[in-house]
Structures are given as C-alpha cells and as structure tokens.
Motif scaffolding. Structure first.
Motif: not given
Length: 399
Positions: A82-86, A207-210, A221-225, A239-245
């Motif tokens: 989600x965007x908040x997860x980002x 928030x790719x939700x939007x 959601x996404x995080x770009x650098x 990875x350590x938080x286990x975030x996946x889509x």
C-alpha cells in the motif's frame, strides 16, 4: 515415472519460447525452482539479476517495478502492499532510536499517525513543520534530523509548497528528503529533477492504489530511488518486513498503466472546470486547487508543474462558516454521482467532508474558517458532475 499423480506434477512439456503479447505474463510463485545448488547460492535478488523467492520478485513484479521507476524518473523501485506501507518502509529503513523525522503539517494523515504511534514507540521523534514556510523547515532541522518528508500538493487542503526551496534546504543540511508523489503520479513533474538541472528528492513514494491502478480495486505502493546505496537499504528492510504484492494485483496495474496519462489529464481538466464553477458559488468561502491563481502555493505549482500544466483531479472547498457540520454532511449525502469514500484516481467521483481543526497541529492563516469538503473527480462527464453539485447545494446549502 509412471504414476498419473507424479506425471501431472513433473510433466516434461515446456511451451516454446518467443511468445509475445501486448500485456506481460502473470507469474505467481512463492517457491522458485533453481537449476542447481550453485545457482541457488549465487543468485542476487537485490538487483533483479535472478529469482530466489516469490517475496523477492517474479518477472511480473520486476516488470512493474521497472516501469514505475521509469515513470517516476528513478533508477530503482520496490513494490509494497500500500502507499502507507511505502512510507513505513522508508521510515524503518532510515530511522533508528534517537533520530528525528520532519513531516509537513498537511501530510497524509496516516503518515502523521505512524510517526505519533509506532515510530514514537521506537524512540524516533518527529516535528510537524509549516509546509508553506521554508524558513520554518530550516529552523527545525537539528543534529538528530535524519529524514524530511515532503508532500505536493498537501493532503486535503491542497497547498503546493516551495518544493525547490525545500529540497535545497535538505541538500544544504545533508538530510535525506522523501516525497509523497501520489498526487503528481510521475506525470505532473519529475521528482528527481525538479528544475531541469538535476535538483530533486532522494526518494519518491507513490500509492499505486490511485492513478496507476485507476480502478479503485487494488492496494499497492512503491518506493523509487536513484541512489544505489539508498535503494539497498530500503530493499533490505523491505525483505526483513516481508513486504510482497500479489501477481494479479501487479498485472492489473500493468494493464492500467498505458492509459494512465490519458485518465490523469481527463480528470485534471474536469476538476479544473468544476473548481472554477465552485469558485462562483456563494456557499463556498474558498476553493483549494493548485492551478487556480488564488490558491495557496499557486506560484510554486506553476514553477514545478507549469511545463506539464498538470494538476491531478482533486480539489477541495471550504464551506462558508455560516453552515453547520450537519448541513455539510447533508450536502455530501445529497450528491448522487459523487460517492462518499476515501482514496481517488478511479473512474467514480468521490466526496469526503473534513474538519480542519482535527487535521492540523496549528491554525493556518491562509485557510478560512469552516468545514472542508474534498472532491476527487472520476471519469464522468463534467457537465453531469456540475449538475450534481448544483442540485446538492440547492438541497442542503441554500445561499
């Protein structure tokens, strides 16, 4: 191998290579099969050079990450639920006990709640700064400040900050700055090159939700650098938080991306039409839309977004203070095409009332007293939406 059950699982057939279609394939996996132990030991999931486990990426999610990175003007991207997860991914990757984060007072509400809740519990302090005052931001930076959040335009009240000034301050003080770029969506401006000369943020969350989803049916959601070291920090925490889509969710966004710029532009134009109409209605004390000349931060919007002339499909109004909260609620209930709901970017127009006093830590001089109503314009005809607003005003907020 003679048993039917075994043949069904280990069937030797593989489809021929060379299949191509407009949409990429959907790859679902938790387990990834390695050809050998040596391959398993040498694969690197951090840089998309190989596959190790479904949580770390498949061809479907890698493809979406690369397209979002290109959209945002970045080089690396990770996907989150989600965007908040980002926002949480960035905070937990960069902050530790004793650090401080600075957040604009008009930021996305759950981002502020995260700082007040979990981050505070971890010993990470925060300050809310005035988004319209670069001087206030500069004054709040101290030796413990490790992250500055930016948001353009501001949540609900739509102020557009001096992004260039804010980024310059972060650069001069050596503090990482991250932007919630959901409103701009990678289309209104390039977050990593705001001035055409390379001045930009360190991190862009979205928030790719939007707008990328466009259907109101996917959370992501996404995080770009652009910096490799920063990307690796974020990726390791990811990875350590286990975030996946899910692959189906990624596929839905991949399918929607080709039409995103068309939808963004259509919703932007409809929102401007309605915002100008609302500015003529006596029931509204003020219309908050960055592209309107009288809006807070309009000159900053023009500086950053003027080349693209882009402003998303969202605007808010401040209802005249002579109307009560119950009357404002009645107005929202009286709308027929605008549905009451959170989020935005989908085909259905949405409305939501807010109480300013519950949203800001300090009074804002540029905001009139009264209740705020936010409109998120969908893909309906602007003429029909205008008629809906007119009938609701007549029913609930007679001048």
């Amino acid at each position: 191998m003679t048993a039917p059950a075994t043949k069904l699982i280990h069937h030797p057939y593989s489809p021929p290579e060379g299949f191509a279609a407009p949409q990429p394939g959907i790859f679902k996996a938790s387990t990834i099969i390695f050809p050998s132990v040596a391959a398993m030991r040498t694969r690197d999931w951090r840089h998309k050079s190989g596959y190790t486990y479904g949580l770390h990426g498949t061809p479907t999610t890698f493809t979406l990450e690369e397209r979002i990175a290109s959209l945002e003007g970045g080089l690396q991207c990770v996907l989150v639920p989600s965007g908040l997860a980002a926002i949480a991914n960035v905070a937990l990757a960069l902050l530790k006990s004793g650090d401080e984060v600075l957040i604009p007072d008009n930021a996305y509400g759950p981002s502020k709640a995260l700082a007040e809740g979990e981050l505070a519990g971890f010993g990470i302090t925060h300050q809310f700064y005035d988004p319209m005052s670069p001087a206030d931001l500069s004054a709040r930076i101290n030796e413990r400040t490790k992250l500055i959040w930016l948001e353009a335009a501001g949540s609900v009240t739509m102020e557009f900050p001096d992004l260039l000034g804010q980024v310059r301050i972060a650069r001069e003080r050596g503090v990482i700055c991250a932007l919630d770029n959901t409103w701009g969506a990678g289309l209104a401006f390039n977050a990593f090159d705001l001035d055409g000369k390379g001045l930009g943020v360190d991190i862009s969350v979205h928030a790719l939700t939007k707008y990328p989803s466009g259907g109101g049916d996917v959370l992501m959601g996404s995080v770009t650098t652009r910096d490799e070291g920063l990307h690796v920090k974020i990726k390791l925490t990811h990875m350590r938080l286990g975030f996946g889509v899910g692959a189906n969710d990624a596929e839905a966004i991949l399918r929607a991306l080709p039409s995103m710029s068309l939808r963004y532009r259509a919703q932007d134009q409809a929102a401007r039409t309605l915002a100008h109409w609302c500015a003529e209605q006596p029931q509204f004390a003020r219309v908050l839309h960055p592209a309107l000349s009288q809006a807070p931060g309009h000159s900053h919007w023009k500086e950053v977004c003027g080349a693209a002339d882009a402003s998303a499909g969202i605007f808010s109004v401040i209802v005249d203070e002579r109307f009560t909260s119950a009357q404002v609620d009645h107005f929202c209930d009286a709308l027929k095409l605008f549905k009451i709901g959170f989020s935005w970017g989908g085909a259905v127009s949405l409305v939501m009332p807010y109480a300013l006093g519950e949203m800001r830590s300090k009074p804002q001089a540029h905001l009139a007293r009264g209740f705020v109503v936010r409109f998120c314009v969908g893909l309906e005809a602007a003429t029909d939406l205008r008629e809906d607003l007119a009938q609701a005003l007549k029913a609930a907020l007679s001048a």
